[in-house]
Design a protein around this motif. Structure first.
Motif: not given
Length: 915
Positions: A513-522
């Motif tokens: 159940g471990v999450w990893w995230y990567v995100y950007t803004t547009v």
């Protein structure tokens, strides 16, 4: 002869045209009614409950195809039938529907603004899921709230309002309550401090045990006095239902243990009563589907056929009815359940498109179970080639060149989320596209998830393919978690405010159940998902993919995915408890009609392995086998009950029978054979490793008979278990059960027409309950005999009522309890009489042969030991070294005899470690 008006009050009824119709007068007595519940003592799982009766078919009234029958068009396959008798008291019957309630109008005494004390005694499935109202003066509308007590998903709540529009509560997790129990909530004010408490007890009189208590100065100094009525199982609370089961009585008190202002007691009401006035002067009326009844069920089932029979001259006509419980129907002609993901995802909020990708190896396109969603177009996939995801049927893997194209139905809703389960064998060394989402209604035209040993990248592109924004996560642990395991990949957007949109990629380890995230803004609107594509080469060869889904749900404010409904279902709900699995199956499959009964919520039932694609009843049986509890059919209505193994531990007797007083009718014949002996047990976790337990000492050990054992009796079983470390303890438990040295009692016969005082206890008896026979004949050995009921058979006649119980020993379920004066003692490792004793000696010389000597601590006395079949009470022990001198009272179990030196001495009730 047809059944006359019976002094026992027996009634047979059919549900015809939605109304229960009394057919008792048509039941012949030349063959007794025969009812069976449970399983024979050697059986593992119950047979369907059964009821046989002979109906008088004069004039063809029970011939379904006879147009002259008064029941023409009403008799058919699986017509409901029930057999009932009057119970010891009346009760309020509620089915949990909006019309099942009892109500008294608003009145000044009910406007309690200070100390409050409310209580309810009921018989129900206390730990069933859902929001269920018990009692309250509460309507959800503003200004209508005062106080109420409710259960939500195994938690008891006491709610109150200060203004009539606000809501405050105290909550406490429900313990393992027996089916009939009482709960209580109190509010007390003192010096500006409010103290709220929750309790439970066996009955409404207590003694009460605290579940939760808390104090605060934040929630005002008075409860609002609303104009709402006082309801039992209120239909006026939003998004909730009433309690389903029996309510026996309730109380509302002004003040803690204070003045009764409402006291509905249904126990002495006449059956069918529509209204009454309670002891506090409150006038009560019932909702349209609530009823006061006093009937207890002997059988509830269905008649599947109506075979007409008649004498050659037609002077006698009859129908031999063979009714069965719900297990018969559930066990016939059912298809296997679909995978847990296939069952779970279609019910997800915001779901727009879904492709399970569980299609067979010969499929040319992959279907969607949702209307209006076109099939998934694929190439280069080896279908149904990977079966390693616990929550799925076999899924495809990618070839050296593979592609996927999914067309998403159009929507105007802003925001989207795309998910797919995948297992990438190895991380690509160069940046490789894993999945692409085509977006409409936004400057963002595509969103891409890339992966390589350098990092995980999310990228947003415009209509020309230019990069609008990107971000790369280079954390080594995140990169390591992206491959080699089953993950759920999510590409999604969220409103970042100020005309900005988050474009995000996340992956969740399905096992942990471990999450990893990567995100950007547009700088763009979120838009809508229009298509999902995958174009793969050799870097992703062998990757398994499946359960592609698209949602209209945007990300939450904390940048989490907008929905996570597949969690748990991904791994087939592996490691969920037996009881949780059964409750979930019951919620998913209402035809199961299953309730659960737990013995210890702090320990929990056995953890299960992944749920497979099996038939429903096979999945239910799998749970019972893994946990070792008892599954049986209800007697009062069509449905099932599962009581977990802990409910069998350390029970008080549900029925006590005095053999010397004639409460047990002959014959009482113990069986001392080897049918249940198992002394070498191997348990294998399905898909995992095994554990083995061998009993090497004792009369039923693997030692050969000439060495004091019985030889080897092997058993091997494969169980659904959550982890490998469960296998060995379960094997040890089954070996413990299989070497318990007591007789079985296939028949314990009770004639209730001669012992009517036993009727209330017998009516409450269920499979798994403990029956105690006191003062048994010496042919059975010393008593009392503690037995677990496995099967119950009723044979009621007009003026006779015979009950036969099939039983196994209850001794192996008498387990240790820390701190208990009887069940918390550690037994000797080995000791025996150092010298012979006569039948009258009250001092014994006992030598310890292995381990520590016996205690001499005065606080530990008295306790019972046994030797040579005689139980004695030890009052003191002298001597700090072996041998020691025991001062005893002889013949506690009625056995008194001389014993030679060397006779083994043990605790009469040794501690058994529970599984």
């Amino acid at each position: 002869m047809a059944f006359p008006e019976s002094p026992l009050g027996l009634r047979a009824e059919l549900l015809l045209g939605g109304t229960w119709t009394d057919i008792t007068k048509d039941v012949y007595t030349r063959e007794p009614i025969s009812i069976t519940h449970g399983t024979a003592s050697e059986g593992a799982q119950p047979d369907p409950a059964s009821c046989s009766l002979l109906l008088n078919n004069e004039g063809g009234r029970y011939s379904p195809r006879n147009p002259l029958s008064p029941f023409y068009g009403l008799l058919g396959r699986n017509t409901p039938v029930r057999i009932t008798v009057p119970g010891p008291e009346s009760y309020l019957e509620l089915d949990g529907t909006p019309g099942a309630y009892a109500r008294t109008p608003a009145a000044a005494p009910l406007d309690i603004t200070g100390d409050l004390d409310i209580r309810v005694e009921a018989t129900t499935d206390w730990l069933a899921p859902g929001d269920r109202q018990l009692i309250g003066k509460w309507v959800s509308a503003a200004g209508q709230r005062s106080y109420r007590m409710a259960i939500t998903d195994q938690v008891l709540y006491l709610w109150w309002s200060v203004t009539g529009s606000d809501s405050y509560y105290i909550r406490g997790a429900l313990p393992a309550l027996p089916p009939r129990a009482a709960v209580r909530g109190t509010i007390a004010y003192s010096g500006g401090t409010l103290t709220a408490s929750l309790y439970w007890a066996a009955t409404i009189e207590g003694p009460w045990r605290v579940m939760e208590s808390a104090s605060t100065t934040e929630y005002g100094t008075a409860i609002h006095a609303s104009p709402s009525p006082l309801d039992i199982a209120s239909p006026a609370v939003l998004n909730s239902s009433g309690i389903a089961g029996r309510v026996h009585r309730a109380e509302v008190r002004s003040g803690i243990d204070g003045t009764l202002v409402a006291a509905p007691d249904f126990r002495a009401l006449a059956p069918g009563a529509a209204g009454f006035t309670d002891a506090a002067g409150r006038s009560w009326a019932l909702g349209p589907t609530a009823q006061v009844d006093d009937r207890d069920g002997l059988f509830a089932g269905e008649v599947s056929e109506w075979p007409p029979r008649w004498s050659p001259g037609g002077h006698d006509a009859w129908v031999p009815v063979q009714a069965a419980g719900i297990l018969r129907r559930l066990g016939q002609g059912r298809r296997p359940l679909q995978s847990t993901l296939r069952r779970r995802i279609p019910s997800s909020p915001g779901l727009l498109a879904y492709w399970p990708m569980e299609d067979g190896a010969g499929a040319t396109q992959l279907y969607s179970p949702l209307d209006g969603v076109p099939p998934l177009k694929v190439a280069g996939l080896e279908l149904a080639s990977d079966s390693s995801l616990g929550g799925s049927a076999p899924l495809p893997t990618l070839g050296a060149v593979a592609s996927l194209t999914a067309t998403v139905p159009r929507t105007s809703v802003q925001g989207w989320q795309v998910e797919i389960a995948y297992r990438l064998p190895e991380m690509p060394t160069i940046q490789t596209e894993i999945l692409r989402v085509t977006v409409g209604g936004s400057a963002i035209r595509t969103a891409h998830a890339f992966a390589s040993t350098a990092g995980i990248r999310i990228e947003a592109r415009d209509a020309d393919g230019g990069t609008l924004a990107f971000a790369t996560l280079t954390v080594p642990a995140a990169i390591a978690d992206f491959s080699g395991i089953w993950n759920r990949l999510v590409i999604y957007v969220g409103d970042a405010g100020g005309g900005q949109t988050w474009v995000m990629c996340a992956w969740r380890n399905i096992s942990t159940g471990v999450w990893w995230y990567v995100y950007t803004t547009v700088t763009a609107t979120m838009g809508q998902a229009a298509a999902v594509t995958g174009t793969w080469g050799s870097a992703t060869q062998g990757m398994a993919v499946g359960h592609l889904s698209v949602y209209t749900t945007p990300s939450t404010a904390d940048r989490q995915p907008g929905t996570n409904t597949a969690a748990g279902a991904d791994r087939g709900y592996a490691r969920e408890s037996t009881l949780d699995r059964l409750r979930r199956l019951a919620a998913e499959e209402p035809t199961l009609r299953l309730v659960t009964w737990t013995g210890d919520t702090t320990v929990g039932s056995e953890a299960m392995g992944p749920q497979g694609q099996d038939e429903l009843m096979d999945l239910v049986a799998e749970c019972a086998e893994s946990d070792g509890g008892v599954l049986y059919e209800r007697m009062d209505q069509l449905g099932l009950v599962y009581r977990d193994r802990a409910t069998l531990y350390n029970q008080a007797p549900a029925l006590v029978l005095d053999y010397a007083a004639g409460a047990v009718a002959p014959p009482l014949e113990p069986v001392d054979d080897d049918a249940t002996v198992r002394n070498d047990v191997t348990v294998t976790r399905s898909g995992g490793s095994a554990g083995r337990a061998v009993i090497e000492d004792g009369p039923l050990s693997v030692r050969p008979p000439e060495e004091g054992g019985v030889g080897v009796y092997e058993e091997a079983m494969t169980l659904s278990l959550g982890s490998d470390d469960q296998a060995q303890p379960i094997a040890a438990w089954w070996a413990h059960l299989g070497t318990w040295d007591e007789a079985r009692y296939p028949t314990v016969r009770v004639l209730l027409h001669r012992r009517p005082g036993l009727i209330p206890a017998v009516l409450g008896l269920r499979p798994g309950d403990l029956v105690r026979i006191v003062n048994p004949p010496h042919f059975t050995g010393p008593g009392p005999l503690d037995l677990l009921v496995r099967q119950i058979q009723h044979q009621p006649r007009p003026r006779a009522w015979e009950v036969n119980l099939s039983c196994t020993p209850a001794g192996p379920y008498r387990v240790g309890v820390v701190g208990d004066p009887d069940l918390g003692r550690a037994d000797t490792d080995g000791s025996g009489l150092a010298a012979a004793v006569s039948a009258t000696d009250t001092t014994l010389s006992v030598a310890t042969t292995v381990g520590r000597v016996w205690t001499t601590d005065g606080a530990e006395f008295p306790f019972d030991v046994q030797f040579g079949g005689e139980v004695v009470t030890v009052h003191s022990i002298a001597g700090a070294t072996s041998p020691q001198v025991f001062t005893v009272t002889r013949a506690v179990n009625g056995i008194r005899k001389p014993h030679p030196a060397g006779t083994d001495v043990r605790l009469a009730t040794p501690t058994i470690v529970a599984l």
